[in-house]
Design a protein around this motif. Structure first.
Motif, mmCIF file in Angstrom:
data_model
loop_
_atom_site.group_PDB
_atom_site.id
_atom_site.type_symbol
_atom_site.label_atom_id
_atom_site.label_comp_id
_atom_site.label_asym_id
_atom_site.label_seq_id
_atom_site.Cartn_x
_atom_site.Cartn_y
_atom_site.Cartn_z
ATOM 1 N N LYS A 443 0.827 -1.208 0.000
ATOM 2 C CA LYS A 443 0.000 0.000 0.000
ATOM 3 C C LYS A 443 0.858 1.254 0.000
ATOM 4 O O LYS A 443 0.557 2.243 -0.696
ATOM 5 C CB LYS A 443 -0.924 -0.004 1.222
ATOM 6 C CG LYS A 443 -1.845 1.213 1.266
ATOM 7 C CD LYS A 443 -2.814 1.155 2.441
ATOM 8 C CE LYS A 443 -3.725 2.365 2.430
ATOM 9 N NZ LYS A 443 -4.705 2.363 3.549
ATOM 10 N N SER A 444 1.954 1.242 0.792
ATOM 11 C CA SER A 444 2.826 2.419 0.838
ATOM 12 C C SER A 444 3.539 2.629 -0.495
ATOM 13 O O SER A 444 3.694 3.754 -0.968
ATOM 14 C CB SER A 444 3.840 2.282 1.972
ATOM 15 O OG SER A 444 4.661 1.147 1.773
ATOM 16 N N GLU A 445 3.967 1.517 -1.137
ATOM 17 C CA GLU A 445 4.600 1.647 -2.444
ATOM 18 C C GLU A 445 3.622 2.166 -3.483
ATOM 19 O O GLU A 445 3.977 2.999 -4.325
ATOM 20 C CB GLU A 445 5.162 0.292 -2.878
ATOM 21 C CG GLU A 445 6.378 -0.159 -2.084
ATOM 22 C CD GLU A 445 6.818 -1.565 -2.455
ATOM 23 O OE1 GLU A 445 7.993 -1.896 -2.220
ATOM 24 O OE2 GLU A 445 5.977 -2.328 -2.988
ATOM 25 N N THR A 446 2.400 1.691 -3.436
ATOM 26 C CA THR A 446 1.374 2.182 -4.356
ATOM 27 C C THR A 446 1.130 3.668 -4.147
ATOM 28 O O THR A 446 0.985 4.439 -5.109
ATOM 29 C CB THR A 446 0.068 1.397 -4.139
ATOM 30 O OG1 THR A 446 0.303 0.022 -4.397
ATOM 31 C CG2 THR A 446 -1.030 1.918 -5.053
ATOM 32 N N LEU A 447 1.095 4.046 -2.886
ATOM 33 C CA LEU A 447 0.807 5.451 -2.583
ATOM 34 C C LEU A 447 1.926 6.368 -3.044
ATOM 35 O O LEU A 447 1.689 7.348 -3.762
ATOM 36 C CB LEU A 447 0.581 5.605 -1.077
ATOM 37 C CG LEU A 447 0.343 7.035 -0.580
ATOM 38 C CD1 LEU A 447 -0.940 7.590 -1.162
ATOM 39 C CD2 LEU A 447 0.295 7.062 0.943
ATOM 40 N N TRP A 448 3.166 6.064 -2.672
ATOM 41 C CA TRP A 448 4.275 7.001 -2.905
ATOM 42 C C TRP A 448 4.862 6.898 -4.311
ATOM 43 O O TRP A 448 5.453 7.866 -4.797
ATOM 44 C CB TRP A 448 5.376 6.759 -1.871
ATOM 45 C CG TRP A 448 4.926 7.110 -0.490
ATOM 46 C CD1 TRP A 448 4.620 6.245 0.522
ATOM 47 C CD2 TRP A 448 4.667 8.419 0.015
ATOM 48 N NE1 TRP A 448 4.190 6.937 1.638
ATOM 49 C CE2 TRP A 448 4.227 8.285 1.354
ATOM 50 C CE3 TRP A 448 4.786 9.701 -0.518
ATOM 51 C CZ2 TRP A 448 3.882 9.360 2.142
ATOM 52 C CZ3 TRP A 448 4.458 10.781 0.280
ATOM 53 C CH2 TRP A 448 4.013 10.610 1.595
#
Length: 562
Positions: A443-448
């Motif tokens: 999720k963090s990789e998708t977000l950033w």
């Protein structure tokens, strides 16, 4: 017949009237903006044009004749009855008459800079070819005639000499160069020495506060004394160099006389410009106009901000907006990301969003009061106690300055950045998030790496709106760091180079000060217009730069969003 009746109804239902109405409203707004900017430009930038010098005489009701020389600023038509009520003898059959506002200059002689003159009793205008307009560093302009050039108090050349005017120009250039040399020595070299001596005092005070005593303190004091002696010796050398240049600068004087024959001595080191506008052609006046405008943009203000330039205000506005943007962008973006991507939907989140929206409507002066009380007195006072105790009781950050002004504006514009970033994040299709997660991204990789880059145009939109809002604010800045006159820039060659604790000038406050606090309203009027246009141009430049960056980001990520 029924078709004819249906046609207007169909046209109305098609929505075309609203399109035309919106287009007309936008056109009207654009015309109003262009007209306003045109009015400001004409009235402001016309101030720098070298106007011709008029010589005339006016006879009052008692028969006394007064010789007048100066620049005609503007004219207006008034009712003759107004002049009669003020004691002027105007023929009863005359209903209207013209009056002229003339800039007399010579304020140190006549105690008045401007004068309204009625056309009745005024002789014909003359334009003497040898009349001069002399811009001075004090007492405003001087209008009259040059008599001679003095060197060390003794006459050197008279006005009828063949090389008189070339010699005036040459000596004026020399005086300006010497003045710049003196200013550089005083601000840079002597200023650096004074700053180093002050740092020695602060270092000594730090050791005292740390409780250093005995041999270690004696050794430190010996080092301080040695460095101070070297600095004082350097100061004496620089001071002697400054005194030599100062003596050279006071060598030349101009002897001039007013229109009514009074002679005055004008030291060249007190002058800025000597011109003969009645002898200048269009090209010469254009060159002089550009030179005056450049000086207005690059020099410091004089004469209670009614003369000189506005460079400290331009630089102060620019650096404050840049520092504000650096502070507000990360906080606004991170807050928006948390509210949109991580916070759980519920009553608490709705309350936060409503609070953010309401913060955008809080009057700016309230932010100024909050900044003064919390940032300056509380945070600044505590910072001084923790890190700058050696400077107390003189405050370092416990007083209004650049950092607190920028931080207050960052707080003021924070809701704008949050709302714009949230809207940008909400427009990213959910399929992009799902596709990224399906490919194995967290999720963090998708977000950033996916969502945030696609939302950067919206972030830039928020920054554009924040910059436009911050650059035009005045009320809160008067409380947290902006002052009437601060010719020293917050950036110099002394460590730490950018002095966030220093007070600054601001174009918006400069406009307010010159327009409403100036002791010379007529002299300040054109400067208000010119400064207003410079402020608008600065905001436009900052916004265009941000828009260019936003458009590049939009084009970069267009294919990904499709």
């Amino acid at each position: 017949m029924k078709n004819l009746l249906k046609t207007p109804v169909l046209w109305y239902k098609s929505g075309s009237p609203w399109i035309w109405l919106n287009g007309g409203a936008v056109t009207l707004c654009m015309l109003m903006v262009i007209g306003l900017l045109g009015l400001i430009a004409v009235r402001g930038f016309g101030h720098f044009w070298p106007a011709n010098i008029v010589l005339t005489s006016v006879t009052d009701n008692a028969g006394h004749k007064q010789i007048i020389m100066g620049e005609v600023v503007r004219s207006e038509v008034i009712a003759a009855a107004i002049a009669r009520d003020n004691g002027y003898k105007i023929p009863e059959e005359q209903e209207l008459l013209n009056r002229y506002l003339i800039k007399l200059g010579n304020k140190d002689i006549t105690s008045r800079d401007f004068m309204w003159v009625l056309e009745n009793g005024m002789d014909a205008w003359q334009y003497p070819r040898d009349a001069v307009a002399i811009e001075r560093r004090e007492w405003g302009n001087f209008y009259g005639y040059l008599v001679s050039i003095n060197e060390n108090g003794k006459p050197l050349l008279t006005q009828d000499a063949a090389n008189f005017w070339p010699e005036v120009d040459a000596r004026m250039k020399r005086a300006l160069k010497l003045h710049d040399d003196i200013a550089h020595i005083e601000k840079v070299r002597i200023g650096g020495i004074n700053n180093a001596i002050q740092e020695l005092k602060l270092e000594h005070r730090r050791l005292e506060l740390k409780g250093v005593t005995g041999a270690k303190m004696a050794e430190a004091e010996a080092g301080f004394a040695e460095r101070k002696t070297a600095l004082e010796a350097e100061y004496e050398v620089v001071k002697k160099e400054r005194d030599v240049i100062l003596h050279e600068a006071t060598r030349d004087q101009l002897v001039a006389k007013t229109a009514d024959g009074k002679e005055v001595v004008l030291p060249l080191d007190h002058l800025v410009r000597v011109t003969r506008p009645n002898e200048m052609g269009v090209f010469a006046k254009t060159g002089d106009y550009l030179k005056r405008f450049w000086e207005f943009m690059t020099t410091e203000p004089r004469e209670a901000n009614t003369e000189g330039g506005i460079f400290p205000a331009i630089f102060g506005t620019f650096i404050m907006v840049i520092v504000m943007a650096i502070m507000v962008t990360p906080f606004g973006v991170l807050a928006a990301i948390y509210l949109r991507e991580y916070a759980r939907d519920g009553v608490f989140l709705r309350i936060i969003r409503i609070s953010v929206y309401n913060l955008a409507g809080v009057p700016s002066i309230v932010y100024g009061v909050f900044g003064l009380g919390f940032f300056v007195y509380y945070l600044g006072g505590n910072l001084d106690q923790l890190f700058f105790a050696e400077s107390l009781p003189s405050p370092t950050f416990g007083t209004p300055g650049l950092f607190w002004a920028s931080l207050t504006l960052a707080l003021l514009t924070l809701p704008i950045v949050i709302v714009s970033t949230e809207e940008g994040l909400s427009r990213i299709p959910s399929t992009i998030r799902q596709g990224s997660l399906a490919l194995g991204a967290t999720k963090s990789e998708t977000l950033w790496k996916v969502v945030v880059p696609l939302a950067t145009p919206a972030m830039m939109t928020g920054l554009i709106l924040a910059v436009a809002r911050a650059a035009g604010e005045v009320a809160p800045l008067m409380l947290v760091g902006v002052v009437k006159l601060a010719p020293a820039l917050p950036v110099d060659g002394n460590y730490p180079y950018l002095h966030l604790d220093q007070k600054i000038m601001h174009l918006g406050f400069h406009i307010y000060d010159v327009g409403f606090q100036s002791p010379n309203v007529e002299a300040a009027r054109p400067l208000v217009y010119a400064t207003s246009l410079i402020l608008v141009m600065l905001i436009v430049i900052l916004n265009v730069t941000a828009i260019k960056i936003r458009n590049n980001l939009r084009e970069k990520y267009r294919s990904a969003s499709d």
